[in-house]
Design an enzyme around this catalytic site. Structure first.
Site, PDB file in Angstrom:
ATOM      1  N   SER A  20      53.766 109.518 -27.974  1.00  0.00           N
ATOM      2  CA  SER A  20      54.535 110.758 -28.149  1.00  0.00           C
ATOM      3  C   SER A  20      55.861 110.722 -27.381  1.00  0.00           C
ATOM      4  O   SER A  20      55.906 110.328 -26.215  1.00  0.00           O
ATOM      5  CB  SER A  20      53.723 111.962 -27.669  1.00  0.00           C
ATOM      6  N   LYS A  71      46.476 119.211 -35.512  1.00  0.00           N
ATOM      7  CA  LYS A  71      47.339 120.318 -35.953  1.00  0.00           C
ATOM      8  C   LYS A  71      46.570 121.373 -36.763  1.00  0.00           C
ATOM      9  O   LYS A  71      46.826 122.562 -36.635  1.00  0.00           O
ATOM     10  CB  LYS A  71      48.501 119.786 -36.786  1.00  0.00           C
ATOM     11  N   ASN A  92      51.799 123.206 -34.720  1.00  0.00           N
ATOM     12  CA  ASN A  92      52.212 122.148 -33.782  1.00  0.00           C
ATOM     13  C   ASN A  92      52.561 122.718 -32.418  1.00  0.00           C
ATOM     14  O   ASN A  92      52.999 122.004 -31.537  1.00  0.00           O
ATOM     15  CB  ASN A  92      53.393 121.336 -34.344  1.00  0.00           C
ATOM     16  N   ASP A 107      57.859 122.680 -37.361  1.00  0.00           N
ATOM     17  CA  ASP A 107      58.350 121.499 -38.097  1.00  0.00           C
ATOM     18  C   ASP A 107      59.361 121.888 -39.173  1.00  0.00           C
ATOM     19  O   ASP A 107      60.346 121.175 -39.392  1.00  0.00           O
ATOM     20  CB  ASP A 107      57.180 120.744 -38.746  1.00  0.00           C
ATOM     21  N   GLY A 133      55.593 112.391 -50.729  1.00  0.00           N
ATOM     22  CA  GLY A 133      54.512 112.672 -49.790  1.00  0.00           C
ATOM     23  C   GLY A 133      53.910 114.041 -50.045  1.00  0.00           C
ATOM     24  O   GLY A 133      54.567 114.926 -50.636  1.00  0.00           O
ATOM     25  N   ALA A 134      52.658 114.205 -49.627  1.00  0.00           N
ATOM     26  CA  ALA A 134      51.982 115.495 -49.804  1.00  0.00           C
ATOM     27  C   ALA A 134      51.038 115.758 -48.631  1.00  0.00           C
ATOM     28  O   ALA A 134      50.043 116.459 -48.773  1.00  0.00           O
ATOM     29  CB  ALA A 134      51.227 115.520 -51.133  1.00  0.00           C
ATOM     30  N   ALA A 137      53.376 116.813 -43.158  1.00  0.00           N
ATOM     31  CA  ALA A 137      54.832 116.852 -43.005  1.00  0.00           C
ATOM     32  C   ALA A 137      55.483 117.352 -44.293  1.00  0.00           C
ATOM     33  O   ALA A 137      56.434 118.136 -44.255  1.00  0.00           O
ATOM     34  CB  ALA A 137      55.357 115.465 -42.640  1.00  0.00           C
ATOM     35  N   ASN A 157      53.512 111.811 -54.935  1.00  0.00           N
ATOM     36  CA  ASN A 157      52.591 111.334 -53.898  1.00  0.00           C
ATOM     37  C   ASN A 157      51.635 110.316 -54.501  1.00  0.00           C
ATOM     38  O   ASN A 157      51.246 110.424 -55.662  1.00  0.00           O
ATOM     39  CB  ASN A 157      51.792 112.513 -53.324  1.00  0.00           C
ATOM     40  N   THR A 159      48.535 109.868 -54.032  1.00  0.00           N
ATOM     41  CA  THR A 159      47.329 110.545 -54.517  1.00  0.00           C
ATOM     42  C   THR A 159      47.769 111.824 -55.218  1.00  0.00           C
ATOM     43  O   THR A 159      48.127 112.814 -54.556  1.00  0.00           O
ATOM     44  CB  THR A 159      46.400 110.888 -53.321  1.00  0.00           C
ATOM     45  N   LEU A 222      61.673 111.318 -42.669  1.00  0.00           N
ATOM     46  CA  LEU A 222      60.995 111.924 -41.523  1.00  0.00           C
ATOM     47  C   LEU A 222      60.531 110.872 -40.524  1.00  0.00           C
ATOM     48  O   LEU A 222      60.288 111.165 -39.360  1.00  0.00           O
ATOM     49  CB  LEU A 222      59.804 112.772 -41.994  1.00  0.00           C
TER      50      LEU A 222
HETATM   51  P1  NAP Z   1      49.703 112.642 -43.339  1.00  0.00           P
HETATM   52  O1  NAP Z   1      49.315 114.077 -43.447  1.00  0.00           O
HETATM   53  O2  NAP Z   1      48.691 111.638 -42.921  1.00  0.00           O
HETATM   54  O3  NAP Z   1      50.318 112.195 -44.762  1.00  0.00           O
HETATM   55  C1  NAP Z   1      50.690 110.859 -44.975  1.00  0.00           C
HETATM   56  C2  NAP Z   1      51.480 110.768 -46.268  1.00  0.00           C
HETATM   57  O4  NAP Z   1      51.899 109.402 -46.432  1.00  0.00           O
HETATM   58  C3  NAP Z   1      50.663 111.124 -47.513  1.00  0.00           C
HETATM   59  O5  NAP Z   1      51.521 111.672 -48.479  1.00  0.00           O
HETATM   60  C4  NAP Z   1      50.146 109.747 -47.941  1.00  0.00           C
HETATM   61  O6  NAP Z   1      49.810 109.655 -49.306  1.00  0.00           O
HETATM   62  C5  NAP Z   1      51.357 108.894 -47.667  1.00  0.00           C
HETATM   63  N1  NAP Z   1      50.982 107.487 -47.537  1.00  0.00           N
HETATM   64  C6  NAP Z   1      50.380 106.896 -46.483  1.00  0.00           C
HETATM   65  N2  NAP Z   1      50.176 105.580 -46.734  1.00  0.00           N
HETATM   66  C7  NAP Z   1      50.654 105.347 -47.989  1.00  0.00           C
HETATM   67  C8  NAP Z   1      50.744 104.196 -48.806  1.00  0.00           C
HETATM   68  N3  NAP Z   1      50.288 102.996 -48.399  1.00  0.00           N
HETATM   69  N4  NAP Z   1      51.309 104.314 -50.039  1.00  0.00           N
HETATM   70  C9  NAP Z   1      51.787 105.517 -50.467  1.00  0.00           C
HETATM   71  N5  NAP Z   1      51.731 106.641 -49.720  1.00  0.00           N
HETATM   72  C10 NAP Z   1      51.182 106.559 -48.486  1.00  0.00           C
HETATM   73  O7  NAP Z   1      50.913 112.458 -42.309  1.00  0.00           O
HETATM   74  P2  NAP Z   1      52.097 113.507 -42.007  1.00  0.00           P
HETATM   75  O8  NAP Z   1      51.757 114.290 -40.807  1.00  0.00           O
HETATM   76  O9  NAP Z   1      52.414 114.208 -43.275  1.00  0.00           O
HETATM   77  O10 NAP Z   1      53.296 112.520 -41.573  1.00  0.00           O
HETATM   78  C11 NAP Z   1      53.999 111.749 -42.514  1.00  0.00           C
HETATM   79  C12 NAP Z   1      55.169 111.038 -41.831  1.00  0.00           C
HETATM   80  O11 NAP Z   1      56.096 112.013 -41.326  1.00  0.00           O
HETATM   81  C13 NAP Z   1      54.754 110.203 -40.615  1.00  0.00           C
HETATM   82  O12 NAP Z   1      55.531 109.025 -40.615  1.00  0.00           O
HETATM   83  C14 NAP Z   1      55.112 111.074 -39.433  1.00  0.00           C
HETATM   84  O13 NAP Z   1      55.426 110.316 -38.277  1.00  0.00           O
HETATM   85  C15 NAP Z   1      56.372 111.754 -39.958  1.00  0.00           C
HETATM   86  N6  NAP Z   1      56.637 113.032 -39.313  1.00  0.00           N
HETATM   87  C16 NAP Z   1      57.828 113.159 -38.688  1.00  0.00           C
HETATM   88  C17 NAP Z   1      58.141 114.349 -38.092  1.00  0.00           C
HETATM   89  C18 NAP Z   1      59.478 114.478 -37.415  1.00  0.00           C
HETATM   90  O14 NAP Z   1      59.644 115.417 -36.627  1.00  0.00           O
HETATM   91  N7  NAP Z   1      60.424 113.608 -37.712  1.00  0.00           N
HETATM   92  C19 NAP Z   1      57.236 115.425 -38.110  1.00  0.00           C
HETATM   93  C20 NAP Z   1      56.028 115.269 -38.754  1.00  0.00           C
HETATM   94  C21 NAP Z   1      55.733 114.043 -39.351  1.00  0.00           C
HETATM   95  P3  NAP Z   1      48.286 109.966 -49.783  1.00  0.00           P
HETATM   96  O15 NAP Z   1      48.188 111.461 -49.869  1.00  0.00           O
HETATM   97  O16 NAP Z   1      48.188 109.278 -51.082  1.00  0.00           O
HETATM   98  O17 NAP Z   1      47.386 109.383 -48.726  1.00  0.00           O
END
Ligand code: NAP
Length: 277
Positions: A20, A71, A92, A107, A133-134, A137, A157, A159, A222
């Site tokens: 973190s 979260k 968060n 966020d 993505g779904a 975030a 997404n 999935t 992101l």
């Molecule tokens: P999450 O709920 O686990 O969602 C992950 C997402 O990535 C889902 O849409 C997932 O698709 C997709 N994904 C993962 N592996 C994949 C693959 N091999 N091929 C295709 N799609 C894939 O995570 P999250 O919290 O939403 O975070 C997502 C990203 O945003 C992370 O990198 C996180 O560090 C970043 N983030 C950044 C901030 C910031 O402040 N900058 C804040 C929050 C999050 P499926 O649904 O198909 O699994």
């Protein structure tokens, strides 16, 4: 009476928590603003989370940030929750106030503030948004963009069921696009957002062509490790505005600092350097 009052305590709770950047963000602000406070990383397993959270106010904590995988649990524990936390389905940030656990999600705020800082010309009326993505975030991004007034959002997404679930929650402004068609779905998009974990260090790369995207499109990722993802580098090569994910992370921390320590802190180059050193 002798001695000084103990400074207010806050922290970030998650598992694991070593990665973190939040402790570095808060440490920078304490020092720079001369604010008395402490902010600590707290590694807590999901099964211990409710008990730990309830014990924190007595230990001097004014609040906590919550990160993966806590979260959703943070929202579930709350006595009160903001509209943003409810709409996003996750919290968060928790504030301990008058014996109550108050949950918020900053966020979406962080996402929009990052856009405002990096692309002052972008506005909701600029046109459709493409969101990859779904997960959690992506939910925050959709909440932010819809709240800002964007009326057409395309969500792709891997999935599809998860994207369809988001379309149900967020309503008719959201159209689901097949993951395989994400590059073509960039046609006519005013903004393109990577809200997947793809491209992050340790994850597979994001394959996303920008040929169909307008030259005026704003591209934001992101992912903030690495800071310059291949998606952003490609966008910059094409002369598009490209905004990294670190700014969102920094801006989402501001409301927590303001709520707990009484000052809206600055997000600037000095903070970015402190977090990337
Ligand atoms: P999450 O709920 O686990 O969602 C992950 C997402 O990535 C889902 O849409 C997932 O698709 C997709 N994904 C993962 N592996 C994949 C693959 N091999 N091929 C295709 N799609 C894939 O995570 P999250 O919290 O939403 O975070 C997502 C990203 O945003 C992370 O990198 C996180 O560090 C970043 N983030 C950044 C901030 C910031 O402040 N900058 C804040 C929050 C999050 P499926 O649904 O198909 O699994």
């Amino acid at each position: 009476m002798s001695g000084r009052a103990t400074p207010p305590l806050a922290g970030v709770v998650g598992w694991p928590i070593g990665h973190s950047k939040s402790p570095a963000i808060f440490a920078h602000w304490f020092e720079r603003l001369g604010v008395a406070g402490r902010y600590v990383p707290l590694p807590v397993r999901a099964e211990d989370f409710p008990e730990v959270v309830r014990a924190l106010p007595k230990a001097g904590f004014v609040g906590i940030n919550c990160t993966i995988p806590l979260k959703e649990a943070a929202l579930g524990l709350a006595d009160e929750a903001t509209d943003a936390a409810r709409a996003i389905g996750a919290a968060n940030m928790i504030r301990f106030a008058g014996g109550q656990i108050v949950a918020d999600n900053t966020d979406a705020f962080g996402f929009l503030e990052n856009l405002a800082a990096g692309a002052p010309c972008w506005h909701a009326a600029s046109g459709p948004a493409l969101v990859l993505g779904a997960g959690g975030a992506a939910r925050a991004v959709l909440h932010a963009l819809i709240g800002a007034g964007v009326t057409e959002l395309r969500v792709a997404n891997r999935t599809p069921e998860r994207a369809e679930a988001l379309a149900e929650v967020f309503g008719p402004a959201v159209a689901v696009v097949p993951w395989e068609s994400r590059a073509e779905a960039a046609a006519g998009a005013a903004s393109i957002v990577n809200a997947t974990a793809l491209g992050m260090t340790g994850q597979p790369p994001l394959e996303m062509g920008l040929d169909a995207a307008p030259a005026t499109a704003l591209v934001t990722d992101l992912v903030y490790a690495p800071l310059e993802t291949p998606l952003l580098a490609d966008a910059r090569r094409r002369g598009m505005v490209a905004i990294d994910g670190l700014g969102m992370l920094l801006h989402q921390a501001r409301p927590a600092f303001a709520a707990w320590f009484g000052v809206d802190p600055p997000v600037d180059g000095a903070l970015r350097r402190a977090c990337t050193a």
